[in-house]
Design a protein around this motif. Sequence first.
Motif, mmCIF file in Angstrom:
data_model
loop_
_atom_site.group_PDB
_atom_site.id
_atom_site.type_symbol
_atom_site.label_atom_id
_atom_site.label_comp_id
_atom_site.label_asym_id
_atom_site.label_seq_id
_atom_site.Cartn_x
_atom_site.Cartn_y
_atom_site.Cartn_z
ATOM 1 N N MET A 195 38.415 -60.584 1.409
ATOM 2 C CA MET A 195 37.121 -60.522 2.075
ATOM 3 C C MET A 195 36.490 -59.143 1.894
ATOM 4 N N GLN A 196 37.307 -58.108 1.932
ATOM 5 C CA GLN A 196 36.811 -56.751 1.721
ATOM 6 C C GLN A 196 36.257 -56.603 0.302
ATOM 7 N N VAL A 197 36.983 -57.117 -0.674
ATOM 8 C CA VAL A 197 36.520 -57.053 -2.055
ATOM 9 C C VAL A 197 35.247 -57.880 -2.226
ATOM 10 N N TYR A 198 35.194 -59.046 -1.622
ATOM 11 C CA TYR A 198 33.996 -59.890 -1.692
ATOM 12 C C TYR A 198 32.782 -59.148 -1.127
ATOM 13 N N GLN A 199 32.959 -58.488 0.015
ATOM 14 C CA GLN A 199 31.855 -57.742 0.617
ATOM 15 C C GLN A 199 31.389 -56.615 -0.310
ATOM 16 N N GLU A 200 32.339 -55.927 -0.946
ATOM 17 C CA GLU A 200 31.984 -54.843 -1.861
ATOM 18 C C GLU A 200 31.227 -55.378 -3.081
ATOM 19 N N VAL A 201 31.667 -56.504 -3.617
ATOM 20 C CA VAL A 201 30.994 -57.097 -4.778
ATOM 21 C C VAL A 201 29.606 -57.587 -4.375
ATOM 22 N N LYS A 202 29.493 -58.121 -3.189
ATOM 23 C CA LYS A 202 28.215 -58.617 -2.697
ATOM 24 C C LYS A 202 27.195 -57.492 -2.533
ATOM 25 N N GLU A 203 27.667 -56.303 -2.229
ATOM 26 C CA GLU A 203 26.776 -55.173 -2.016
ATOM 27 C C GLU A 203 26.379 -54.453 -3.310
ATOM 28 N N ILE A 204 26.967 -54.833 -4.430
ATOM 29 C CA ILE A 204 26.637 -54.191 -5.711
ATOM 30 C C ILE A 204 25.222 -54.569 -6.097
ATOM 31 N N ARG A 205 24.451 -53.555 -6.429
ATOM 32 C CA ARG A 205 23.067 -53.772 -6.869
ATOM 33 C C ARG A 205 23.062 -53.925 -8.384
ATOM 34 N N VAL A 206 22.385 -54.948 -8.849
ATOM 35 C CA VAL A 206 22.323 -55.184 -10.296
ATOM 36 C C VAL A 206 20.982 -54.788 -10.841
#
Length: 100
Positions: A89-100
């Motif tokens: 879940m922590q990794v998912y949150q970090e990936v979700k916050e990545i700006r493309v």
Amino acid sequence: MSSITPSQLFTQQALPQTVKPPVQGESTASFKDFLLDSIRDVNSMQQQADQAVETMMTGGEADPAEVLTAVQKADLAFRLMMQMRNKMMQVYQEVKEIRV
């Protein structure tokens, strides 16, 4: 059992001999399958521990040491599963916050 140094963690030599790279055309288990199997194993351990406690409490033939071991094993497996879930879940949150 030999110890693994940090430099060996990501080399082929650190892998057990039973792990082989997939051969083309051979079906491989997905991460989803691995995760579902792990959850089923933890659930099975929980059910076995519950059954052992019930057997002991109803006066059945149950060794208290075996019951305690089953309960501790189930507890440890559940805690490990929860830690894995929290990390995913922590990794998912970090990936979700990545700006493309």
